[in-house]
Design a protein around this motif. Structure first.
Motif, PDB file in Angstrom:
ATOM      1  N   GLY A 157      33.643  45.244 -42.760  1.00  0.00           N
ATOM      2  CA  GLY A 157      33.671  43.822 -42.819  1.00  0.00           C
ATOM      3  C   GLY A 157      32.720  43.430 -44.044  1.00  0.00           C
ATOM      4  N   LEU A 158      31.415  44.001 -44.240  1.00  0.00           N
ATOM      5  CA  LEU A 158      30.511  43.775 -45.229  1.00  0.00           C
ATOM      6  C   LEU A 158      31.174  44.365 -46.646  1.00  0.00           C
ATOM      7  N   LEU A 159      31.761  45.470 -46.625  1.00  0.00           N
ATOM      8  CA  LEU A 159      32.395  46.240 -47.802  1.00  0.00           C
ATOM      9  C   LEU A 159      33.601  45.234 -48.299  1.00  0.00           C
ATOM     10  N   GLU A 160      34.371  44.729 -47.284  1.00  0.00           N
ATOM     11  CA  GLU A 160      35.542  43.702 -47.891  1.00  0.00           C
ATOM     12  C   GLU A 160      34.931  42.560 -48.483  1.00  0.00           C
ATOM     13  N   ARG A 161      33.917  41.886 -47.757  1.00  0.00           N
ATOM     14  CA  ARG A 161      33.276  40.666 -48.404  1.00  0.00           C
ATOM     15  C   ARG A 161      32.495  40.930 -49.892  1.00  0.00           C
ATOM     16  N   LEU A 162      32.029  42.190 -50.108  1.00  0.00           N
ATOM     17  CA  LEU A 162      31.405  42.527 -51.409  1.00  0.00           C
ATOM     18  C   LEU A 162      32.578  42.767 -52.329  1.00  0.00           C
ATOM     19  N   ARG A 163      33.543  43.506 -52.037  1.00  0.00           N
ATOM     20  CA  ARG A 163      34.634  43.925 -52.895  1.00  0.00           C
ATOM     21  C   ARG A 163      35.499  42.481 -53.251  1.00  0.00           C
ATOM     22  N   ALA A 164      35.386  41.558 -52.453  1.00  0.00           N
ATOM     23  CA  ALA A 164      35.842  40.159 -52.959  1.00  0.00           C
ATOM     24  C   ALA A 164      34.913  39.563 -53.922  1.00  0.00           C
ATOM     25  N   THR A 165      33.766  39.846 -54.045  1.00  0.00           N
ATOM     26  CA  THR A 165      32.874  39.232 -54.871  1.00  0.00           C
ATOM     27  C   THR A 165      33.312  39.875 -56.547  1.00  0.00           C
ATOM     28  N   LEU A 166      33.841  40.829 -56.356  1.00  0.00           N
ATOM     29  CA  LEU A 166      33.998  41.389 -57.739  1.00  0.00           C
ATOM     30  C   LEU A 166      35.455  40.998 -58.297  1.00  0.00           C
ATOM     31  N   LEU A 167      36.328  40.214 -57.594  1.00  0.00           N
ATOM     32  CA  LEU A 167      37.567  39.700 -58.077  1.00  0.00           C
ATOM     33  C   LEU A 167      37.246  38.428 -59.104  1.00  0.00           C
TER      34      LEU A 167
END
Length: 108
Positions: free
Chosen positions: A98-108
């Protein structure tokens, strides 16, 4: 099985610790993300800091377990230390995706 690693019925498996490939994979993903520019809100930054602190603690516990094995500590000590490490790994494996997904979303 090598007698050095076996402690009879109290410790049914090797006294060493088998690290999870999945956890290793997730931590590598986290390292890659942390190396990029992330736009974190306060909550996500705090969650990331907490996770990184627990990963440091996990590595310290793992090194301590290896030292305990080398010192041929009592089987009970090894069992307790390994159980704490396994619990921490389970928590991290549940939370990291879940943390990885939320972090990836900040890259977009």
């Amino acid at each position: 099985m090598n007698e050095r690693w076996t402690y009879g019925p109290m410790l049914p498996r090797r006294a060493g610790y088998e690290e999870s490939w999945e956890l290793t994979y997730r931590v590598e993903q986290l390292r890659e993300l942390v190396g990029q520019e992330l736009r974190l809100d306060a909550g996500l930054a705090e969650e990331l800091d907490d996770t990184l602190a627990r990963l440091v603690m996990r590595n310290q516990r793992l090194r301590a377990l290896h030292r305990m094995m080398s010192a041929e500590r009592e089987p009970e000590d090894l069992v307790m230390h390994r159980a704490a490490l396994e619990d921490l790994d389970r928590q991290l494996l549940q939370e990291l995706p879940g943390l990885l997904e939320r972090l990836r979303a900040t890259l977009l």
